[in-house]
Write an enzyme that holds these catalytic residues in place. Structure first.
Site, short mmCIF file in Angstrom:
data_model
loop_
_atom_site.label_atom_id
_atom_site.label_comp_id
_atom_site.label_asym_id
_atom_site.label_seq_id
_atom_site.Cartn_x
_atom_site.Cartn_y
_atom_site.Cartn_z
N TYR A 1 94.51 34.16 91.29
CA TYR A 1 94.14 36.02 90.41
C TYR A 1 93.79 36.09 89.51
CZ TYR A 1 97.41 37.41 94.16
OH TYR A 1 98.03 37.69 95.49
N HIS B 1 105.21 36.47 91.09
CA HIS B 1 104.08 36.61 91.72
C HIS B 1 103.08 37.34 91.20
CE1 HIS B 1 101.04 37.57 95.12
NE2 HIS B 1 101.46 36.41 95.38
N PRO B 2 101.82 36.64 90.68
CA PRO B 2 100.90 37.07 89.70
C PRO B 2 99.90 38.28 90.85
CG PRO B 2 99.78 35.22 90.31
CD PRO B 2 101.23 35.58 91.83
N CYS B 3 99.95 38.80 91.58
CA CYS B 3 99.53 40.12 92.50
C CYS B 3 99.10 41.42 91.61
CB CYS B 3 99.98 40.09 93.25
SG CYS B 3 101.43 41.09 93.54
N ARG B 4 100.08 41.24 90.02
CA ARG B 4 99.53 42.76 89.68
C ARG B 4 99.39 42.32 87.75
NH1 ARG B 4 100.29 47.85 91.79
NH2 ARG B 4 99.63 49.02 89.74
#
Length: 325
Positions: free
Chosen positions: A205, A256-259
């Protein structure tokens, strides 16, 4: 389930290229070198944070051997999320992201804080006013640490859900010792939990990633269920999952680093937009006004802003005093 996820995430990270060129203003992503620069700035300004090298076999060659990840230990957590007292204006505010999806922002923004008086005041007005209050707090904390005029920003979106299910109390993160956690002292005695908070670099990411490992008042590791008691319920078991730490042989709760990149991009854009307005005003008032570049967000301030954003996910873990004292 957790082992399958670990293998998949490991392969995905291995196959991902290392970001070489700076894109933190354009995309919100940072390179490993920028992560180290931001980490050095955080350690310099906040000595409670330290660099760690981790397990030798798990070191990433794109990071310095002695600067694989950041950690702050024994961070107090005095109460559970459900014990926090809210007012009507503390309800979450919804906004639309660029892709049209809804995201939660400014959760629990009116909660009391030990070192930011303004956050304890009731928040009145519409969504813009709520976001401006949150923005003001973020920016004042940064300015307390740096002699740079950082402008206001008024729009902080949030990270979305991920599809992975969370492994519950039998997960290795629990590190349970088979003893009951209900045999402690009376409820009248303050039950103080503490957390070790980690920040790693996520190669896939291309952003920082936060990890949590908690202890109860007897220094016994918390189960995953107990950890979720300290996470805003909009995120528990959704954006906060149990995964294997990339540099240690243990599983921890992770945000979680998705955004993360999208969130940081919006923050940086808003701050820099306001810096232009402020610069133009100062230029009109004085010929000796500072240069525009001095008011722009620098990449070494990235983690300071990142930690303020993360505080909406874990509002009761009091690491925030390390960056605003």
């Amino acid at each position: 389930m957790n082992s399958v996820q670990t293998i998949f995430f490991g392969i995905r990270e291995y196959l991902s290229p290392v970001l070489k060129n700076s894109k933190f203003k354009e995309t919100g992503c940072i390179t490993p070198e920028e992560f180290i620069a931001a980490g050095d700035f955080l350690v310099y300004k906040c000595p409670t944070w330290n660099w760690e090298s981790g397990e030798p076999s798990k070191r990433r060659d794109y990071l310095a051997a002695e600067k694989q990840f950041l950690i702050t230990r024994n961070v107090p957590c005095l109460r559970r999320v459900k014990q926090m007292e809210y007012i009507d204006e503390d309800a979450e505010t919804q906004i639309e992201t660029e892709d049209g999806e809804e995201a939660w922002v400014a959760t629990h923004s009116g909660r009391a804080a030990t070192n930011i008086e303004e956050i304890a005041q009731p928040i009145e007005g519409d969504e813009d006013e709520v976001n401006k209050r949150i923005s003001k707090i973020v920016l004042e904390d940064i300015n307390d640490k740096e002699d740079v005029d950082i402008p206001d920003m008024d729009d902080i979106p949030d990270i979305e859900e991920v599809e992975d299910e969370v492994v519950e109390e039998d997960d290795p993160a629990a590190l349970g010792n088979g003893t009951s956690l209900d045999d402690g002292p009376s409820d009248k005695i303050l039950q103080v939990r503490t957390y070790d908070v980690f920040i790693t670099y996520d190669k896939y990411y291309q952003t920082p990633r936060m990890w949590l490992f908690g202890y109860d008042e007897h220094r016994r590791p918390l189960t995953s269920t107990q950890i979720f008691e300290d996470v805003s319920q909009d995120y528990a078991k959704k954006t906060v999952t149990i995964e294997t730490h990339p540099h240690l042989n243990m599983s921890l709760a992770s945000i979680h680093p998705c955004r993360h990149a999208q969130v940081m991009k919006k923050i940086i854009e808003k701050m820099n937009e306001e810096s232009v307005k402020k610069f133009e005003l100062l230029q009109q008032q004085s010929a000796n006004a500072p240069q525009l570049e001095q008011a722009q967000v620098r990449v070494d301030q990235y983690l300071i802003i990142f930690l303020k954003f993360m505080s909406s996910v874990v509002p009761t873990i009091d690491y925030d005093h390390t960056i605003s004292a």
